[in-house]
Design a protein around this motif. Structure first.
Motif, PDB file in Angstrom:
ATOM      1  N   ARG A  19       0.833  -1.210   0.000  1.00  0.00           N
ATOM      2  CA  ARG A  19       0.000   0.000   0.000  1.00  0.00           C
ATOM      3  C   ARG A  19       0.865   1.256   0.000  1.00  0.00           C
ATOM      4  O   ARG A  19       0.545   2.255  -0.632  1.00  0.00           O
ATOM      5  CB  ARG A  19      -0.913   0.021   1.229  1.00  0.00           C
ATOM      6  CG  ARG A  19      -2.152  -0.855   1.086  1.00  0.00           C
ATOM      7  CD  ARG A  19      -3.061  -0.627   2.292  1.00  0.00           C
ATOM      8  NE  ARG A  19      -4.256  -1.434   2.256  1.00  0.00           N
ATOM      9  CZ  ARG A  19      -5.479  -0.948   1.989  1.00  0.00           C
ATOM     10  NH1 ARG A  19      -5.648   0.323   1.755  1.00  0.00           N
ATOM     11  NH2 ARG A  19      -6.530  -1.750   1.990  1.00  0.00           N
ATOM     12  N   ASN A  20       1.945   1.211   0.736  1.00  0.00           N
ATOM     13  CA  ASN A  20       2.783   2.407   0.853  1.00  0.00           C
ATOM     14  C   ASN A  20       3.699   2.616  -0.342  1.00  0.00           C
ATOM     15  O   ASN A  20       4.037   3.752  -0.666  1.00  0.00           O
ATOM     16  CB  ASN A  20       3.632   2.342   2.123  1.00  0.00           C
ATOM     17  CG  ASN A  20       2.904   2.875   3.340  1.00  0.00           C
ATOM     18  OD1 ASN A  20       1.864   3.497   3.222  1.00  0.00           O
ATOM     19  ND2 ASN A  20       3.449   2.617   4.515  1.00  0.00           N
ATOM     20  N   LEU A 461      -5.837  17.254 -11.187  1.00  0.00           N
ATOM     21  CA  LEU A 461      -4.993  17.396 -10.003  1.00  0.00           C
ATOM     22  C   LEU A 461      -5.185  18.755  -9.337  1.00  0.00           C
ATOM     23  O   LEU A 461      -4.479  19.083  -8.392  1.00  0.00           O
ATOM     24  CB  LEU A 461      -3.525  17.184 -10.373  1.00  0.00           C
ATOM     25  CG  LEU A 461      -3.188  15.805 -10.936  1.00  0.00           C
ATOM     26  CD1 LEU A 461      -1.710  15.706 -11.261  1.00  0.00           C
ATOM     27  CD2 LEU A 461      -3.571  14.691  -9.965  1.00  0.00           C
ATOM     28  N   HIS A 511      -8.242   8.833 -12.828  1.00  0.00           N
ATOM     29  CA  HIS A 511      -9.390   8.120 -12.257  1.00  0.00           C
ATOM     30  C   HIS A 511      -9.344   6.639 -12.612  1.00  0.00           C
ATOM     31  O   HIS A 511      -9.602   5.771 -11.784  1.00  0.00           O
ATOM     32  CB  HIS A 511     -10.696   8.701 -12.775  1.00  0.00           C
ATOM     33  CG  HIS A 511     -10.868  10.121 -12.432  1.00  0.00           C
ATOM     34  ND1 HIS A 511     -10.979  10.554 -11.140  1.00  0.00           N
ATOM     35  CD2 HIS A 511     -10.905  11.221 -13.207  1.00  0.00           C
ATOM     36  CE1 HIS A 511     -11.095  11.874 -11.135  1.00  0.00           C
ATOM     37  NE2 HIS A 511     -11.036  12.294 -12.370  1.00  0.00           N
ATOM     38  N   ASN A 518      -7.809  -0.374  -7.387  1.00  0.00           N
ATOM     39  CA  ASN A 518      -8.840  -0.911  -6.501  1.00  0.00           C
ATOM     40  C   ASN A 518      -9.389  -2.249  -7.016  1.00  0.00           C
ATOM     41  O   ASN A 518      -9.592  -3.187  -6.247  1.00  0.00           O
ATOM     42  CB  ASN A 518      -9.971   0.105  -6.321  1.00  0.00           C
ATOM     43  CG  ASN A 518      -9.544   1.268  -5.435  1.00  0.00           C
ATOM     44  OD1 ASN A 518      -8.621   1.133  -4.636  1.00  0.00           O
ATOM     45  ND2 ASN A 518     -10.198   2.396  -5.582  1.00  0.00           N
ATOM     46  N   GLU A 524      -9.516   0.163  -1.190  1.00  0.00           N
ATOM     47  CA  GLU A 524     -10.315   1.358  -1.502  1.00  0.00           C
ATOM     48  C   GLU A 524      -9.367   2.549  -1.475  1.00  0.00           C
ATOM     49  O   GLU A 524      -9.508   3.440  -0.659  1.00  0.00           O
ATOM     50  CB  GLU A 524     -11.420   1.560  -0.468  1.00  0.00           C
ATOM     51  CG  GLU A 524     -12.467   0.484  -0.473  1.00  0.00           C
ATOM     52  CD  GLU A 524     -13.570   0.791   0.539  1.00  0.00           C
ATOM     53  OE1 GLU A 524     -14.724   0.947   0.130  1.00  0.00           O
ATOM     54  OE2 GLU A 524     -13.259   0.867   1.745  1.00  0.00           O
ATOM     55  N   THR A 525      -8.401   2.515  -2.351  1.00  0.00           N
ATOM     56  CA  THR A 525      -7.446   3.615  -2.325  1.00  0.00           C
ATOM     57  C   THR A 525      -8.006   4.789  -3.127  1.00  0.00           C
ATOM     58  O   THR A 525      -9.098   4.719  -3.677  1.00  0.00           O
ATOM     59  CB  THR A 525      -6.072   3.168  -2.842  1.00  0.00           C
ATOM     60  OG1 THR A 525      -5.119   4.179  -2.549  1.00  0.00           O
ATOM     61  CG2 THR A 525      -6.081   2.907  -4.336  1.00  0.00           C
ATOM     62  N   SER A 526      -7.265   5.860  -3.156  1.00  0.00           N
ATOM     63  CA  SER A 526      -7.743   7.081  -3.802  1.00  0.00           C
ATOM     64  C   SER A 526      -6.575   7.756  -4.502  1.00  0.00           C
ATOM     65  O   SER A 526      -5.419   7.410  -4.274  1.00  0.00           O
ATOM     66  CB  SER A 526      -8.295   8.039  -2.742  1.00  0.00           C
ATOM     67  OG  SER A 526      -7.239   8.460  -1.882  1.00  0.00           O
ATOM     68  N   LEU A 527      -6.884   8.737  -5.323  1.00  0.00           N
ATOM     69  CA  LEU A 527      -5.794   9.441  -5.987  1.00  0.00           C
ATOM     70  C   LEU A 527      -4.941  10.191  -4.973  1.00  0.00           C
ATOM     71  O   LEU A 527      -3.729  10.341  -5.147  1.00  0.00           O
ATOM     72  CB  LEU A 527      -6.333  10.407  -7.059  1.00  0.00           C
ATOM     73  CG  LEU A 527      -5.256  10.948  -8.000  1.00  0.00           C
ATOM     74  CD1 LEU A 527      -4.537   9.842  -8.752  1.00  0.00           C
ATOM     75  CD2 LEU A 527      -5.834  11.956  -8.974  1.00  0.00           C
ATOM     76  N   TRP A 528      -5.565  10.639  -3.888  1.00  0.00           N
ATOM     77  CA  TRP A 528      -4.780  11.256  -2.813  1.00  0.00           C
ATOM     78  C   TRP A 528      -3.731  10.269  -2.287  1.00  0.00           C
ATOM     79  O   TRP A 528      -2.540  10.565  -2.214  1.00  0.00           O
ATOM     80  CB  TRP A 528      -5.705  11.713  -1.681  1.00  0.00           C
ATOM     81  CG  TRP A 528      -4.989  12.076  -0.413  1.00  0.00           C
ATOM     82  CD1 TRP A 528      -4.707  11.239   0.636  1.00  0.00           C
ATOM     83  CD2 TRP A 528      -4.427  13.350  -0.080  1.00  0.00           C
ATOM     84  NE1 TRP A 528      -4.018  11.938   1.604  1.00  0.00           N
ATOM     85  CE2 TRP A 528      -3.834  13.224   1.194  1.00  0.00           C
ATOM     86  CE3 TRP A 528      -4.371  14.581  -0.735  1.00  0.00           C
ATOM     87  CZ2 TRP A 528      -3.198  14.283   1.832  1.00  0.00           C
ATOM     88  CZ3 TRP A 528      -3.734  15.640  -0.091  1.00  0.00           C
ATOM     89  CH2 TRP A 528      -3.156  15.488   1.168  1.00  0.00           C
ATOM     90  N   SER A 529      -4.201   9.099  -1.944  1.00  0.00           N
ATOM     91  CA  SER A 529      -3.310   8.104  -1.370  1.00  0.00           C
ATOM     92  C   SER A 529      -2.226   7.688  -2.374  1.00  0.00           C
ATOM     93  O   SER A 529      -1.059   7.525  -2.016  1.00  0.00           O
ATOM     94  CB  SER A 529      -4.153   6.914  -0.934  1.00  0.00           C
ATOM     95  OG  SER A 529      -3.369   5.785  -0.722  1.00  0.00           O
ATOM     96  N   MET A 531      -1.069   9.464  -4.958  1.00  0.00           N
ATOM     97  CA  MET A 531      -0.120  10.574  -5.159  1.00  0.00           C
ATOM     98  C   MET A 531       0.824  10.671  -3.959  1.00  0.00           C
ATOM     99  O   MET A 531       2.005  10.993  -4.105  1.00  0.00           O
ATOM    100  CB  MET A 531      -0.877  11.888  -5.346  1.00  0.00           C
ATOM    101  CG  MET A 531      -1.607  12.009  -6.667  1.00  0.00           C
ATOM    102  SD  MET A 531      -0.525  12.387  -8.086  1.00  0.00           S
ATOM    103  CE  MET A 531      -0.295  14.163  -7.865  1.00  0.00           C
ATOM    104  N   LYS A 532       0.303  10.402  -2.778  1.00  0.00           N
ATOM    105  CA  LYS A 532       1.151  10.415  -1.584  1.00  0.00           C
ATOM    106  C   LYS A 532       2.168   9.278  -1.662  1.00  0.00           C
ATOM    107  O   LYS A 532       3.303   9.426  -1.199  1.00  0.00           O
ATOM    108  CB  LYS A 532       0.295  10.297  -0.325  1.00  0.00           C
ATOM    109  CG  LYS A 532      -0.385  11.605   0.064  1.00  0.00           C
ATOM    110  CD  LYS A 532       0.639  12.581   0.652  1.00  0.00           C
ATOM    111  CE  LYS A 532       0.115  13.998   0.731  1.00  0.00           C
ATOM    112  NZ  LYS A 532       1.185  14.968   1.080  1.00  0.00           N
TER     113      LYS A 532
END
Lengths: 620, 620
Positions: A19-20, A461, A511, A518, A524-529, A531-532
């Motif tokens: 995940r990271n 973005l 998207h 996913n 349930e990841t996101s573009l925020w996650s 990009m981080k």
């Protein structure tokens, strides 16, 4: 695995690692920082070479074929990284592996055969010294399996040419940073993979839906369609018109013979077939059959944009046949075409300025425009013979040895030769060359630097206004930073920058990428996650360089970029040094890096869940 | 609009403003920072009051009903902000407006009637002095329309009580920060709205799909279902068990009479009806009919968790009927129940310690546990009579006037009374109280502080591991920061924190929110972009406070939180001051704020497209 002891340890990392770090650059950076001692010799046994796919590699969607190789680079001494498409990544995954880490030096040449969750060490004595094609043919013969995929080096890697590359199936190059030399130093000729494990997805229907959409719509994208028709060389004419196609070793930005080497010309003359990557309908890969005297083996593929410019305009040579031959030689020997073309252009400018003479070159007239010289030098470099032994070190080391002011012709950042995009016309790219953890690299955030308006992707973005491509003000630094994170995300996930075009219809978007991750993982990841995660990878790579002793004085550009382009459509354009320095410091601070030292702050590292990295670089 | 000159200017902001600021807190912060001169009197004509919906307000999906009011707060002198649910926001949008900005002081009482894209100034002389219900009834009568929605103040706002609130339809309170006093200072009794413009969505099918999903699934969420059954008071018993339900002015954390004031008891005894917000099936609002002597008008709604604790445990009073009466009075007078309960508990502790005496109170025995005293004080505060005039100033100002060490009983941050969650059991919340731009506030990031493991939402944001609720180490600061941005996003978009539960099934998620925004607007935004918009809003609010002269010494917590909880299930728990200070500085730096001054850096502001803000706070 340890090549010296021939031992294999199979790891099953915790899900939080996936995940990271996601894969590719991220996973590679994680293991490299974690497992390498500081300041080791990149060509010594302590270096490790990491081949990494991602959590979505192998899903049958266009543009998701890429695999990363990460190691300490013998060219730059920094974090080294290269990505390549093709079929290797998907096959590695099908063989039951997400990644492999090879350490130690094998005593004798070896290749790996990975299949069904197992690793075999195979004697490579017989194929050592072979071209990539000979080696692949022999490996397939030995394994009695024509469908084995290989990532292999040629003699350039064996001879430790500092910009030797690794090739998937002869033509998909992990080009930059000399990672082929790392394999060579380990006497690891190739990694062969064969798998039958179907990629498992938590939501196969979603995957299929995206794949079908892409199959039905990709032709609506002018960019992708053009790449299908003309390959990556489709941009030759537009780069020439923009005047930022490096010519005569970055003296100029337009090339009088541009049309002769364009993708359109290739399609109309020497193109024999097209090829593509796993699950991708775009088929942007070329195969060419030029006539004598440059007859080539089409299995090595045709020249891409970077290759064409590196041997063509950059060396002031306008023969597409000769360029194709140069490309074939580089693929057969396992040489990075960008660095090879650059080092030859460097030698040409030195020679024409009397800094290199016939005594240095054993009588070869190293003049701009000579196809024969180019082909001869490629051969010498790969074999490290004569002047080739010096040039095999790359422009930075070569210029240091040559002295006599030759460094002004050595166009590199952190020792890595500049790619074939002149930042004087899209200055954000210059920032990218300077801050890329692996040295001057055009795949940090190139496209988005060229648009004055916001691209569709940049709007996703949150960038609502664009900036003139020649402006390196704070607005541009922001756009660069966001684009850099987005492009870096593709390098973590193995995504192709051509299928994720920043503009228009018929392309995959950020998207879609979230949905793919996913669907493949059940997260349930996101573009925020995501990009981080990309930011995390970039910070680990930066921290790696900090630990190696890199400082802001390494985040530089060659002087020539602060001088005017001397001819072509952008004649007179230059980068402003003060503005560049301001932008660099602003970028540091935007990244959460110390404005003075460029070191990621304790706060930023903790914000990215990188406390373990902080301990190593900020502990006092 | 200017209330003094009765002039109206209708603005049509550029789409980039909507993309960058979204609505609610974001849009409010944008206009407040832009239009207010520094250091103005919050109760003077230069203050502006901004009511703002968002780009998705009015879409018929559960939990998207909330509207924001933003102004410089007369309680804190800082950025002031409050959100309320109900029907007002959707109606304002239907009336053709996204937001309104009221400036100036009207010479005579006035109310606004907004409908069909027009604004009417209406004489409010006859309703000045009325309760909120009387005023609403009269307004509806005057406008001959029973469906008019109002946001109005009571006499507390008229009398400039520094924590007077604004109420939508009598019971949905923009509670905190004294924004009702700002309306009162402007002699603006109410904003009445009536619309018939259906909300336009670019993709109504997507909206409908989410709405239908929510209608079909919301009961699967234990949290939401429990709120449906017991209102927000459903957490009384669990907060009591955790020992962090403020009792006797934060002396203790558990309340012997907790069960008597719980949501379950309310449902079993005095609950008469439930009510809810626009398009929401959860119906967490209570209406109550307690027996004599506390008979109340159920139109004012029943007490929520915060209200129950503020008048119950905090004042050591366990009569749910009396609490309901206190709630009714506050809603009729337009008083914030949290601050009102807190100021009374403060007075009680002062009185019991001999700091306030019968001479100060005109003979009222202001002892813990007295329902009669509470009700009497509410009346005095709203009318600013006797001791009420002092208490109407809030605990900070009151303690400054009283002196005699009373400040140790004044539990506030930036002058805003603490909400009914004791951070000594969930320390991240303490950080939230301290750094909230509008003073101590529990809706900055409360929930996520209580979980030791990562919540489903936090996983979506990339947090893969949780932290003990009593640990304020770097990992927690990170979780707080991410949660703070997420909660802040809901405040920009008007989302309800109960429908976006951090855990479990049957709830709306960050993904749904992105989809809603895209469906409503036709944009292709992402969670990255939305989180960045939330970060932008938070930075503008911070910059506002910086411009007002706020410094890190204002980001504090009352001393009591660094002392042990004296009784209850968490007896002995306290916050560690050094750890808190370290966390605060780390938070600054993670936010891109100067570690020493807490001022957003030039780099961070530019990264957020806030160069215009940077000019005002960092120009040297």
């Amino acid at each position: 695995m340890n090549l010296e002891t021939r031992s294999v340890k199979i790891e099953n990392p915790d899900e939080s690692i996936y995940r990271n770090y996601l894969g590719g650059r991220g996973l590679g950076a994680y293991y490299l920082f974690r497992e390498l001692a500081p300041k080791i010799d990149p060509l010594g046994p302590e270096n490790k070479i990491i081949l990494a796919t991602s959590v979505i590699t192998g899903i049958p969607i266009a543009g998701m074929s890429r695999c990363s190789i990460v190691a300490k680079s013998p060219l730059t001494g920094s974090f080294g990284e290269a990505e390549a498409g093709g079929f290797f990544g998907a096959e590695l995954k099908a063989a039951g592996f997400d990644a492999l880490i090879a350490e130690g030096h094998s005593k004798t040449p070896v290749y790996l055969f990975m299949h069904g969750g197992e690793v075999e060490f195979k004697d490579a004595s017989a194929i050592w010294g072979m071209t990539t094609k000979e080696a692949q043919t022999e490996i397939r013969k030995q394994l009695n399996d024509r469908l084995v995929r290989t990532a292999s080096i040629g003699i350039a890697g064996e001879n430790l040419v500092r910009y030797a590359c690794v090739l998937n199936d002869l033509k998909f190059a992990y080009g930059r940073g000399g990672l082929g030399a790392v394999m060579g130093s380990k006497r690891l000729k190739a990694v062969a993979v064969r798998g039958d494990k179907k990629p498992e997805s938590k939501d196969p229907e979603a995957i299929q839906r995206i794949a079908k959409w892409m199959a039905a719509h990709w032709k609506e994208s002018p960019g992708t369609l053009s790449r299908n028709k003309y390959g990556t060389a489709d941009t030759i004419m537009s780069m020439d018109r923009l005047g930022i196609m490096p010519t005569r070793n970055f003296q100029g930005g337009s090339f009088v013979n541009a049309e002769k080497v364009s993708g359109e010309t290739m399609a109309a003359t020497i193109l024999s077939r097209t090829d593509g990557c796993y699950a991708c309908p775009v088929r942007c890969k070329r195969e060419v059959s030029p006539p004598d005297p440059y007859k080539t083996d089409q299995d090595y593929g045709g020249p891409e944009y970077e290759t064409i410019v590196a041997f063509g305009p950059l060396c002031d040579m306008g023969d597409l046949g000769a360029i194709s031959k140069a490309n074939e030689l580089c693929d057969a020997y396992g040489l990075d075409t960008i660095s090879t073309g650059s080092v030859i252009a460097f030698a040409m400018e030195c020679y024409e300025n009397g800094i290199l003479t016939n005594r240095d070159t054993d009588g070869i007239e190293v003049r701009f425009g000579s196809a024969g010289t180019i082909l001869q030098l490629i051969d010498l470099i790969a074999h490290r013979r004569g002047i080739g032994n010096l040039l095999a070190e790359g422009v930075k080391r070569a210029s240091e040895r040559i002295g006599n002011g030759s460094s002004r012709f050595a166009l590199h950042s952190k020792g890595k030769e500049l790619a074939m995009h002149d930042p004087r016309g899209k200055v954000g790219l210059g920032l990218g060359y300077a801050v890329s953890p692996s040295g001057a690299d055009h795949v940090q955030a190139a496209h988005d630097q060229a648009f004055a308006g916001p691209t569709r992707f940049m709007e996703m973005l949150g960038v609502t206004a664009g900036v003139d491509p020649r402006n390196l003000g704070p607005e541009k630094v922001r756009i660069f930073l966001y684009a850099h994170l987005w492009w870096g995300l593709l390098d973590c996930l193995g995504g192709c920058k051509f299928v994720f075009q920043p503009h228009g219809a018929g392309v995959l978007t950020p998207h879609d990428l979230v949905e793919m991750v996913n669907a493949a993982t059940g997260w349930e990841t996101s573009l925020w996650s995501l990009m981080k995660a990309s930011e995390r990878a970039l910070n680990v790579a930066r921290a790696f360089n900090v630990r190696e002793g890199f400082t802001p004085s390494d985040d530089t550009l060659p002087e020539r970029l602060f001088e005017e382009i001397q001819f072509g459509r952008s004649k007179g354009a230059k980068m402003d040094k003060e503005q560049f320095q301001r932008a660099l410091r602003l970028y540091y601070e935007m990244m959460g890096w110390d404005r003075g030292t460029g070191v990621p702050t304790t706060a930023k590292l903790h914000e990215l869940d990188l406390g373990w990295v902080d301990q190593q670089i900020n502990a006092s």
